[in-house]
Design a protein around this motif. Structure first.
Motif, PDB file in Angstrom:
ATOM      1  N   SER A   1      59.378  32.104  43.918  1.00 55.50           N
ATOM      2  CA  SER A   1      57.987  32.358  44.142  1.00 55.50           C
ATOM      3  C   SER A   1      57.308  32.453  42.887  1.00 55.50           C
ATOM      4  O   SER A   1      57.629  32.460  41.892  1.00 55.50           O
TER       5      SER A   1
ATOM      6  N   ILE B   1      56.443  40.336  48.325  1.00 55.13           N
ATOM      7  CA  ILE B   1      57.720  40.531  48.876  1.00 55.13           C
ATOM      8  C   ILE B   1      58.331  41.718  48.679  1.00 55.13           C
ATOM      9  O   ILE B   1      58.777  42.350  49.774  1.00 55.13           O
TER      10      ILE B   1
ATOM     11  N   HIS C   1      58.443  31.052  48.553  1.00 50.64           N
ATOM     12  CA  HIS C   1      57.450  31.682  49.116  1.00 50.64           C
ATOM     13  C   HIS C   1      56.080  31.058  48.551  1.00 50.64           C
ATOM     14  O   HIS C   1      55.895  30.705  47.302  1.00 50.64           O
TER      15      HIS C   1
ATOM     16  N   ALA D   1      60.438  29.361  54.267  1.00 55.55           N
ATOM     17  CA  ALA D   1      60.351  30.774  53.611  1.00 55.55           C
ATOM     18  C   ALA D   1      61.492  31.691  54.175  1.00 55.55           C
ATOM     19  O   ALA D   1      62.095  32.611  53.548  1.00 55.55           O
TER      20      ALA D   1
END
Length: 354
Positions: free
Chosen positions: A133, A141, A67, A75
């Motif tokens: 990420s 997220i 991400h 992703a």
């Protein structure tokens, strides 16, 4: 040169004493977005590469969850895999991996249950506990970080339970998902995943293509502590390796500079699209950057056919891997397809001679 970065960071590692039986090769694709291109084309390239790999006899085609990365288009991994699955018919497709702390296990079971319903007998699910990420993206997220990585073993168990046949009166079910054959793998770049995979009797994939430090230790722990399960009777280790094959060593080294630049940019906090290769890579490296690349990309085989042949033989013999997951982040899509063609031809020759 057989391996421009050394082998596992150990200069002068001895070569094999024998030529091993050749093990299966699989593909890891992050759907790289080259400079001058965009995500849609990267995903179309992934489907094209998967068809190409299928025709060449590769065993699996995996994609990975990352991400907030301008140079990676995978992703939404399950969505990307649906695209790849529709473009192929026999090669196994899977995640290498899904970062489970980012998701509710039920949602992952439904997503990969859907893939398995659409592509029966072809879907793998690799699970990792890293965020895939930076911290800012991890919060975006999850909205909060309540999904702690320490919950990973419990979440893996919960997820696997959703793939079991439903029981009478079961209140919570994964549909699609329940009763479907979705092999679960544990991914890792440290000994943590090795211990969990061994305890649960699951196959294990190690991210040696970018984090080789604990590869040997993790493999030893996994094999020594492995407990047979209904899912797997004996340990199975897959190692990641960067393989850049071209007609000549010089061209392969040139193509490899895209990955080198990308790693430098990432480590310097400037992630971006996959750079075009350059002729003067050495002049761009300071001692710190050179050392970082030699360390992080130690498990790389870069060269013409004979160089790659020797490197492949040595890597398999030295590591004892059961399977290799090959990745090649090249700026030019046709050069990347050619690299996998060269490797497949060498693999077939070695298998025939074994």
């Amino acid at each position: 040169m057989e391996n421009p970065m050394g082998r596992d960071g150990v200069p002068g590692a001895p070569g094999p004493t024998h030529i091993p039986d050749m093990i299966p090769l699989s593909v890891l694709d992050l759907s790289p977005i080259p400079e001058g291109s965009e995500a849609g084309q990267a995903l179309r390239n992934s489907a094209d590469l998967a068809r190409h790999a299928e025709g060449l006899g590769y065993q699996r085609f995996w994609m990975a969850e990352h991400h907030n990365m301008p140079g990676i288009a995978s992703a939404a991994t399950a969505v990307a895999l649906a695209h790849v699955g529709a473009a192929t018919s026999t090669i196994r497709i899977g995640a290498g991996g899904i970062m489970l702390p980012n998701h509710a296990p039920l949602m992952v079971a439904e997503q990969f249950g859907t893939l398995a319903a659409l592509h029966p007998g072809r879907v793998d699910l690799g699970l990792g506990r890293a965020p895939g990420s930076d911290q800012r993206a991890a919060v975006a997220i999850r909205r909060n970080l309540a999904g702690d990585v320490e919950d990973f073993p419990r979440d893996v168990m919960e997820l696997m339970a959703y793939f079991e046949p439903a029981q009478p009166g079961q209140a919570l079910r994964a549909v699609p998902g329940e009763g479907l054959d979705v092999p679960v793998w544990i991914l890792g770049s440290s000994t943590y995943g090795a211990q969990l995979a061994a305890a649960l009797g699951l196959p294990y994939a190690f991210a040696s293509h970018f984090a080789p430090d604990q590869m040997r230790q993790a493999m030893a722990i996994y094999r020594e502590r492995f407990k047979p399960s209904a899912r797997l009777s004996k340990p199975h280790v897959m190692l990641g390796v960067n393989i850049f094959a071209a007609p000549t060593d010089a061209e392969a080294r040139f193509l490899f500079t895209s990955l080198q630049q990308s790693f430098l940019n990432l480590r310097r906090g400037r992630p971006g699209k996959l750079p075009a290769p350059v002729e003067d890579m050495e002049s761009r490296l300071d001692p710190h950057g050179r050392a970082m690349l030699e360390h992080s990309l130690a498990c790389s085989i870069v060269g013409g056919p004979e160089t790659v042949r020797r490197g492949l033989q040595e890597f398999v013999a030295e590591t004892g891997a059961d399977e290799l997951m090959v990745t090649a982040a090249m700026h030019d899509h046709e050069a990347r397809k050619r690299s996998f063609s060269i490797l497949a031809g060498l693999h077939q020759e070695l298998a025939a001679a074994a």
